[in-house]
Design an enzyme around this catalytic site. Structure first.
Site, mmCIF file in Angstrom:
data_model
loop_
_atom_site.group_PDB
_atom_site.id
_atom_site.type_symbol
_atom_site.label_atom_id
_atom_site.label_comp_id
_atom_site.label_asym_id
_atom_site.label_seq_id
_atom_site.Cartn_x
_atom_site.Cartn_y
_atom_site.Cartn_z
ATOM 1 N N GLY A 11 0.844 -1.197 0.000
ATOM 2 C CA GLY A 11 0.000 0.000 0.000
ATOM 3 C C GLY A 11 0.876 1.242 0.000
ATOM 4 O O GLY A 11 2.018 1.214 -0.480
ATOM 5 N N ASN A 12 0.342 2.309 0.579
ATOM 6 C CA ASN A 12 1.075 3.585 0.526
ATOM 7 C C ASN A 12 2.422 3.526 1.233
ATOM 8 O O ASN A 12 3.451 3.908 0.677
ATOM 9 C CB ASN A 12 0.220 4.687 1.164
ATOM 10 C CG ASN A 12 -0.906 5.124 0.240
ATOM 11 O OD1 ASN A 12 -0.815 4.980 -0.977
ATOM 12 N ND2 ASN A 12 -1.969 5.655 0.823
ATOM 13 N N GLY A 14 4.100 0.770 2.332
ATOM 14 C CA GLY A 14 4.947 -0.320 1.857
ATOM 15 C C GLY A 14 5.598 -0.013 0.517
ATOM 16 O O GLY A 14 6.808 -0.193 0.345
ATOM 17 N N ASN A 96 -5.923 -5.545 12.341
ATOM 18 C CA ASN A 96 -4.489 -5.579 12.055
ATOM 19 C C ASN A 96 -3.760 -6.665 12.853
ATOM 20 O O ASN A 96 -2.766 -7.218 12.373
ATOM 21 C CB ASN A 96 -3.866 -4.198 12.288
ATOM 22 C CG ASN A 96 -4.209 -3.244 11.142
ATOM 23 O OD1 ASN A 96 -4.839 -3.646 10.174
ATOM 24 N ND2 ASN A 96 -3.790 -1.997 11.261
ATOM 25 N N HIS A 176 3.167 5.004 20.444
ATOM 26 C CA HIS A 176 2.862 5.759 19.230
ATOM 27 C C HIS A 176 1.389 6.126 19.255
ATOM 28 O O HIS A 176 0.554 5.503 18.631
ATOM 29 C CB HIS A 176 3.191 4.885 18.011
ATOM 30 C CG HIS A 176 3.013 5.593 16.711
ATOM 31 N ND1 HIS A 176 3.550 6.837 16.458
ATOM 32 C CD2 HIS A 176 2.365 5.238 15.567
ATOM 33 C CE1 HIS A 176 3.245 7.196 15.223
ATOM 34 N NE2 HIS A 176 2.519 6.252 14.666
HETATM 35 N N1 LIG Z 1 4.115 3.230 12.757
HETATM 36 C C1 LIG Z 1 3.819 4.350 12.158
HETATM 37 O O1 LIG Z 1 4.313 5.395 12.491
HETATM 38 C C2 LIG Z 1 2.873 4.330 10.976
HETATM 39 C C3 LIG Z 1 2.817 5.406 10.084
HETATM 40 C C4 LIG Z 1 1.955 5.325 8.995
HETATM 41 C C5 LIG Z 1 1.148 4.209 8.813
HETATM 42 N N2 LIG Z 1 1.203 3.203 9.725
HETATM 43 C C6 LIG Z 1 0.376 1.993 9.574
HETATM 44 O O2 LIG Z 1 0.899 1.221 8.513
HETATM 45 C C7 LIG Z 1 -0.144 0.424 7.962
HETATM 46 C C8 LIG Z 1 -0.154 0.597 6.452
HETATM 47 O O3 LIG Z 1 -0.532 1.904 6.098
HETATM 48 P P1 LIG Z 1 -0.771 2.298 4.564
HETATM 49 O O4 LIG Z 1 -1.045 3.728 4.521
HETATM 50 O O5 LIG Z 1 0.322 1.734 3.723
HETATM 51 O O6 LIG Z 1 -2.117 1.467 4.274
HETATM 52 P P2 LIG Z 1 -2.637 0.939 2.867
HETATM 53 O O7 LIG Z 1 -4.052 0.604 3.046
HETATM 54 O O8 LIG Z 1 -2.242 1.890 1.777
HETATM 55 O O9 LIG Z 1 -1.800 -0.423 2.632
HETATM 56 C C9 LIG Z 1 -1.941 -1.557 3.416
HETATM 57 C C10 LIG Z 1 -1.733 -2.747 2.509
HETATM 58 O O10 LIG Z 1 -1.716 -3.940 3.310
HETATM 59 C C11 LIG Z 1 -2.243 -4.959 2.499
HETATM 60 N N3 LIG Z 1 -2.615 -6.133 3.281
HETATM 61 C C12 LIG Z 1 -3.722 -6.359 4.035
HETATM 62 N N4 LIG Z 1 -3.695 -7.578 4.567
HETATM 63 C C13 LIG Z 1 -2.542 -8.175 4.166
HETATM 64 C C14 LIG Z 1 -1.930 -9.420 4.398
HETATM 65 N N5 LIG Z 1 -2.519 -10.329 5.177
HETATM 66 N N6 LIG Z 1 -0.734 -9.673 3.812
HETATM 67 C C15 LIG Z 1 -0.139 -8.763 3.001
HETATM 68 N N7 LIG Z 1 -0.657 -7.547 2.770
HETATM 69 C C16 LIG Z 1 -1.846 -7.251 3.325
HETATM 70 C C17 LIG Z 1 -3.424 -4.282 1.792
HETATM 71 O O11 LIG Z 1 -3.853 -5.036 0.659
HETATM 72 C C18 LIG Z 1 -2.824 -2.933 1.461
HETATM 73 O O12 LIG Z 1 -2.270 -2.910 0.149
HETATM 74 C C19 LIG Z 1 -1.428 0.870 8.669
HETATM 75 O O13 LIG Z 1 -1.721 -0.003 9.724
HETATM 76 C C20 LIG Z 1 -1.058 2.244 9.206
HETATM 77 O O14 LIG Z 1 -1.837 2.613 10.316
HETATM 78 C C21 LIG Z 1 2.046 3.235 10.785
#
Ligand SMILES: NC(=O)c1ccc[n+]([C@@H]2O[C@H](COP(=O)([O-])OP(=O)(O)OC[C@H]3O[C@@H](n4cnc5c(N)ncnc54)[C@H](O)[C@@H]3O)[C@@H](O)[C@H]2O)c1
Length: 309
Positions: A11-12, A14, A96, A176
């Protein structure tokens, strides 16, 4: 460089993480994994096609399975759902936890020696899920939050003072979430204590904006959460490990008595090098900071107790 870095979740966060890893040539190969058919393959190919222009030799590939990830030295876990306006990070908890559990089981089987960098939210709890499920030692399960929260704090301070971001040293500890603990006593501009450069009210407002930094972006984007700064933060941690830099960065680490706490992930100053988490630094805190850290730990323990693995 290492041989292979896997990023789970295309996703965004990754996809941007994979791109930054490739552009920095931190690994010979980057494997992007997602359950969405075609998405990791398409993004991976697109990124690889940018290699001749950007001039990197890191091969980026995408897949829906784990065969291609075998033997990864580092795995960044970004799989999961992200926040929408009005949601707290804890609202993502059970969905999650299930996703991170499934990802961790796969990684345990395919890359048993990997160092995990967990990004999925709620971060401190998901780091625990990954550690529990893989059974990896704490040196090899590290959560990304403090680097991002500190970057937000530093960017706001640099803007307010009209100085280079490079000259702002700071550290944000704790969970966080809204209870994170920006350490004013360790905030300086090229060694000058921040309190000499800014009135207290202004500093308090910046600390408050830092605590709500994620929500500020979610409110603008409406359909998702931040990813440019989060991916930069995750990749800074990857780089510290790959290049054995021994950097001191605030990361979520499994506490075993440090700061008087055990049995949870919490943001603390960590030394990152080729072995992963090489040391947790215990710094002196003011009474207020110590109390704030304890409150932040409570805010992590509560959702942790609600997760059934
Ligand atoms: N720690 C931090 O500071 C921080 C900062 C930003 C985002 N995040 C977290 O990171 C995560 C991802 O955010 P994002 O913006 O990329 O979200 P996103 O929705 O753009 O991407 C998430 C991806 O995970 C995939 N996914 C779901 N289940 C899966 C599985 N079982 N195996 C493989 N892939 C799977 C989805 O298909 C999607 O493409 C969220 O939980 C967000 O809250 C954390």
């Amino acid at each position: 460089m290492v041989n292979k870095i896997t990023v789970v979740g295309a996703g965004n966060v990754g996809a941007t993480t994979a791109q930054r890893v490739a552009e920095k040539e931190l690994a010979r190969q980057v494997v992007l994994v997602d359950i969405m058919e075609g998405v990791p393959q398409g993004k991976g190919l697109d990124q690889w096609e940018s290699a001749p222009i950007e001039g990197f030799d890191t091969r980026v590939i995408g897949t829906n399975g784990y065969d291609e990830t075998v033997g990864s030295e580092i795995v960044v876990i970004t799989a999961g759902i992200a926040r929408k306006p009005g949601m707290s990070r804890d609202d993502l908890l059970n969905t999650n936890a299930g996703i991170v559990k499934q990802v961790s089981e796969n990684i345990r089987g395919t890359s048993p020696d990997a160092i995990l960098i967990v990004v999925s939210n709620p971060l401190d709890v998901m780091s625990w899920v990954a550690k529990q499920v893989t059974g990896f030692p704490r040196e090899r399960v590290i959560g990304m939050a403090g680097v991002l929260d500190t970057a937000r704090y530093r960017s706001f301070l640099a803007e307010a003072l009209d100085v280079s971001v490079r000259d702002i040293q700071a550290m944000v500890l704790g969970g966080h979430g809204d209870t994170m603990v920006p350490l004013i006593s360790y905030t300086s501009v090229s060694g000058i204590p921040i309190t000499q450069l800014m009135p207290k009210e202004r500093l308090d407002a910046i600390v408050d904006r830092t605590r709500n930094g994620g929500a500020e972006i979610v409110k603008f984007l409406k359909t998702g959460s931040a990813y440019y700064a989060p991916s930069a933060a995750a990749v800074q941690m990857c780089e510290a490990i790959v290049r054995d830099q021994k950097r001191i960065l605030p990361c979520a680490a499994w506490l075993e008595g440090e700061y008087g706490m055990s049995g949870l992930f919490l943001g603390v100053p960590c030394k990152l090098g080729r072995k992963g988490l090489e040391k947790i630094l215990e710094v002196t805190l003011t009474d207020d900071e110590r109390a704030a850290l304890a409150r932040s730990a409570d805010a992590v323990r509560e959702p942790m107790a609600a997760v059934k693995l």
